[in-house]
Design an enzyme around this catalytic site. Structure first.
Site, PDB file in Angstrom:
ATOM      1  N   ASP A 236      13.609   4.315  11.560  1.00 39.52           N
ATOM      2  CA  ASP A 236      12.989   3.857  12.803  1.00 39.52           C
ATOM      3  C   ASP A 236      14.054   3.894  13.906  1.00 39.52           C
ATOM      4  O   ASP A 236      15.070   3.196  13.816  1.00 39.52           O
ATOM      5  CB  ASP A 236      12.485   2.425  12.561  1.00 39.52           C
ATOM      6  CG  ASP A 236      11.855   1.788  13.782  1.00 39.52           C
ATOM      7  OD1 ASP A 236      11.980   2.336  14.895  1.00 39.52           O
ATOM      8  OD2 ASP A 236      11.236   0.722  13.614  1.00 39.52           O
TER       9      ASP A 236
ATOM     10  N   ASP B 105       6.818   5.982  21.198  1.00 40.25           N
ATOM     11  CA  ASP B 105       6.708   5.362  22.524  1.00 40.25           C
ATOM     12  C   ASP B 105       6.283   3.897  22.385  1.00 40.25           C
ATOM     13  O   ASP B 105       6.913   2.978  22.954  1.00 40.25           O
ATOM     14  CB  ASP B 105       5.670   6.160  23.339  1.00 40.25           C
ATOM     15  CG  ASP B 105       5.708   5.884  24.823  1.00 40.25           C
ATOM     16  OD1 ASP B 105       6.630   5.192  25.281  1.00 40.25           O
ATOM     17  OD2 ASP B 105       4.808   6.384  25.532  1.00 40.25           O
TER      18      ASP B 105
ATOM     19  N   SER C 236       7.268  15.575  20.297  1.00 45.46           N
ATOM     20  CA  SER C 236       6.007  16.353  20.250  1.00 45.46           C
ATOM     21  C   SER C 236       5.420  16.577  18.857  1.00 45.46           C
ATOM     22  O   SER C 236       4.339  17.160  18.738  1.00 45.46           O
ATOM     23  CB  SER C 236       6.146  17.725  20.925  1.00 45.46           C
ATOM     24  OG  SER C 236       6.154  17.602  22.326  1.00 45.46           O
ATOM     25  N   THR C 237       6.113  16.146  17.789  1.00 41.37           N
ATOM     26  CA  THR C 237       5.630  16.502  16.445  1.00 41.37           C
ATOM     27  C   THR C 237       4.685  15.478  15.829  1.00 41.37           C
ATOM     28  O   THR C 237       4.285  15.620  14.678  1.00 41.37           O
ATOM     29  CB  THR C 237       6.797  16.736  15.458  1.00 41.37           C
ATOM     30  OG1 THR C 237       7.459  15.479  15.207  1.00 41.37           O
ATOM     31  CG2 THR C 237       7.788  17.744  16.003  1.00 41.37           C
ATOM     32  N   GLY C 238       4.333  14.443  16.606  1.00 39.97           N
ATOM     33  CA  GLY C 238       3.382  13.447  16.104  1.00 39.97           C
ATOM     34  C   GLY C 238       2.034  13.667  16.754  1.00 39.97           C
ATOM     35  O   GLY C 238       1.347  14.658  16.502  1.00 39.97           O
TER      36      GLY C 238
ATOM     37  N   TYR D  40       1.232  14.721  19.599  1.00 36.90           N
ATOM     38  CA  TYR D  40       1.096  15.971  20.362  1.00 36.90           C
ATOM     39  C   TYR D  40       0.970  17.221  19.485  1.00 36.90           C
ATOM     40  O   TYR D  40       0.741  18.319  20.015  1.00 36.90           O
ATOM     41  CB  TYR D  40       2.251  16.119  21.366  1.00 36.90           C
ATOM     42  CG  TYR D  40       2.053  15.319  22.645  1.00 36.90           C
ATOM     43  CD1 TYR D  40       0.885  14.582  22.869  1.00 36.90           C
ATOM     44  CD2 TYR D  40       3.021  15.323  23.652  1.00 36.90           C
ATOM     45  CE1 TYR D  40       0.705  13.858  24.033  1.00 36.90           C
ATOM     46  CE2 TYR D  40       2.833  14.597  24.831  1.00 36.90           C
ATOM     47  CZ  TYR D  40       1.675  13.870  25.017  1.00 36.90           C
ATOM     48  OH  TYR D  40       1.492  13.152  26.183  1.00 36.90           O
TER      49      TYR D  40
HETATM   50  N1  AR6 Z   1      11.205   5.997  15.120  1.00 41.76           N
HETATM   51  C1  AR6 Z   1      11.459   7.325  15.064  1.00 41.76           C
HETATM   52  N2  AR6 Z   1      10.500   8.264  15.098  1.00 41.76           N
HETATM   53  C2  AR6 Z   1       9.210   7.832  15.160  1.00 41.76           C
HETATM   54  C3  AR6 Z   1       8.858   6.457  15.212  1.00 41.76           C
HETATM   55  C4  AR6 Z   1       9.929   5.523  15.198  1.00 41.76           C
HETATM   56  N3  AR6 Z   1       9.706   4.210  15.250  1.00 41.76           N
HETATM   57  N4  AR6 Z   1       7.499   6.381  15.269  1.00 41.76           N
HETATM   58  C5  AR6 Z   1       7.032   7.638  15.234  1.00 41.76           C
HETATM   59  N5  AR6 Z   1       8.052   8.512  15.146  1.00 41.76           N
HETATM   60  P1  AR6 Z   1       4.887  10.692  18.583  1.00 41.76           P
HETATM   61  P2  AR6 Z   1       4.609  12.954  20.439  1.00 41.76           P
HETATM   62  C6  AR6 Z   1       8.054   9.985  15.074  1.00 41.76           C
HETATM   63  O1  AR6 Z   1       3.464  10.735  18.200  1.00 41.76           O
HETATM   64  O2  AR6 Z   1       4.101  13.807  19.348  1.00 41.76           O
HETATM   65  C7  AR6 Z   1       2.571   8.638  22.444  1.00 41.76           C
HETATM   66  O3  AR6 Z   1       1.336   7.982  22.506  1.00 41.76           O
HETATM   67  C8  AR6 Z   1       6.809  10.676  14.567  1.00 41.76           C
HETATM   68  O4  AR6 Z   1       6.809  10.701  13.126  1.00 41.76           O
HETATM   69  O5  AR6 Z   1       5.546   9.386  18.756  1.00 41.76           O
HETATM   70  O6  AR6 Z   1       5.686  13.492  21.343  1.00 41.76           O
HETATM   71  C9  AR6 Z   1       3.111   8.974  23.824  1.00 41.76           C
HETATM   72  O7  AR6 Z   1       2.801   7.996  24.768  1.00 41.76           O
HETATM   73  C10 AR6 Z   1       6.990  12.072  15.124  1.00 41.76           C
HETATM   74  O8  AR6 Z   1       7.794  12.862  14.266  1.00 41.76           O
HETATM   75  O9  AR6 Z   1       5.174  11.530  19.940  1.00 41.76           O
HETATM   76  C11 AR6 Z   1       2.442  10.272  24.103  1.00 41.76           C
HETATM   77  O10 AR6 Z   1       1.128  10.071  24.613  1.00 41.76           O
HETATM   78  C12 AR6 Z   1       7.780  11.843  16.408  1.00 41.76           C
HETATM   79  O11 AR6 Z   1       8.223  10.480  16.381  1.00 41.76           O
HETATM   80  C13 AR6 Z   1       2.355  10.961  22.755  1.00 41.76           C
HETATM   81  O12 AR6 Z   1       2.391   9.890  21.796  1.00 41.76           O
HETATM   82  C14 AR6 Z   1       6.977  12.060  17.669  1.00 41.76           C
HETATM   83  O13 AR6 Z   1       5.674  11.535  17.472  1.00 41.76           O
HETATM   84  C15 AR6 Z   1       3.554  11.827  22.509  1.00 41.76           C
HETATM   85  O14 AR6 Z   1       3.363  12.532  21.307  1.00 41.76           O
END
Ligand code: AR6
Length: 171
Positions: free
Chosen positions: A10, A34, A121-123, A125
């Site tokens: 995390d 986020d 972007s890998t979650g 998005y």
């Molecule tokens: N620590 C580290 N990585 C994390 C954590 C954490 N606590 N939680 C999730 N991840 P995402 P995106 C990873 O969805 O795809 C939001 O609503 C996750 O496994 O957080 O860029 C924003 O406001 C993945 O590999 O971000 C935007 O609307 C990575 O973080 C949207 O999501 C990114 O996943 C952005 O989407």
């Protein structure tokens, strides 16, 4: 010395001078990393994001802004906006690269020595993870080579799939 470290966990628990947030253009928070950053960091981060929003109307895809880090074990949060995946024909690769580059511009500007990145972007998005990891590693390696101040870049993978991908690509 290799300045790039792979960590599974995390990002809000990893101490670093700056933590990168995978935000959205509104800068008003969301889910995923986020949500975790705003939750752990407390309301001052959102208040600073709102000031930036009032000044410049949010943050475009591929750009980044910086705030303080509230209760997080860091001095700064760098909020960048990665692209949403639309199949690869809407400049997603370039926009993802720009998101990382924009973070490094702020890292240079603020003389930041240690930084943690999530897998932008890998979650939510939906950017394909291996494709994103290759882009991230290429940009980060290049920026670390060019930036003399930076001492440590943590690549913090939350999910095992990303961790395993980075582990293989960095071997
Ligand atoms: N620590 C580290 N990585 C994390 C954590 C954490 N606590 N939680 C999730 N991840 P995402 P995106 C990873 O969805 O795809 C939001 O609503 C996750 O496994 O957080 O860029 C924003 O406001 C993945 O590999 O971000 C935007 O609307 C990575 O973080 C949207 O999501 C990114 O996943 C952005 O989407």
């Amino acid at each position: 010395m290799n300045k790039i470290t792979l960590i599974q966990g995390d990002i809000t628990k990893v101490a670093a001078q700056a933590i990168v947030n995978a935000a959205n253009s509104s800068l008003l928070g969301g889910g995923g990393v986020d949500g975790a950053i705003h939750h752990a960091g407390g309301p001052t981060i959102l208040a600073e994001c709102q000031v930036i929003r009032d000044r410049q109307g949010g943050c475009k895809v591929g750009n980044a802004v910086i705030t303080s880090a509230g209760n997080l074990p860091a001095d700064y949060v760098i909020h960048t906006v990665g692209p949403r995946w639309h199949g690869g024909r809407q400049h997603e690769d370039e926009l993802l690269k720009n998101a990382y580059l924009s973070c490094f511009k702020l890292i240079d500007q603020y003389d930041i020595e240690t930084v943690s990145f999530p897998n932008i972007s890998t979650g939510i998005y939906g950017f394909p993870k291996e494709r994103a990891a290759k882009i991230a590693l290429e940009v980060i390696t290049q920026c670390v080579r060019e930036n003399t101040k930076i001492q440590k870049v943590n690549l913090v993978c939350f999910d095992e799939e990303n961790y395993n991908l980075y582990f293989t690509l960095m071997a």
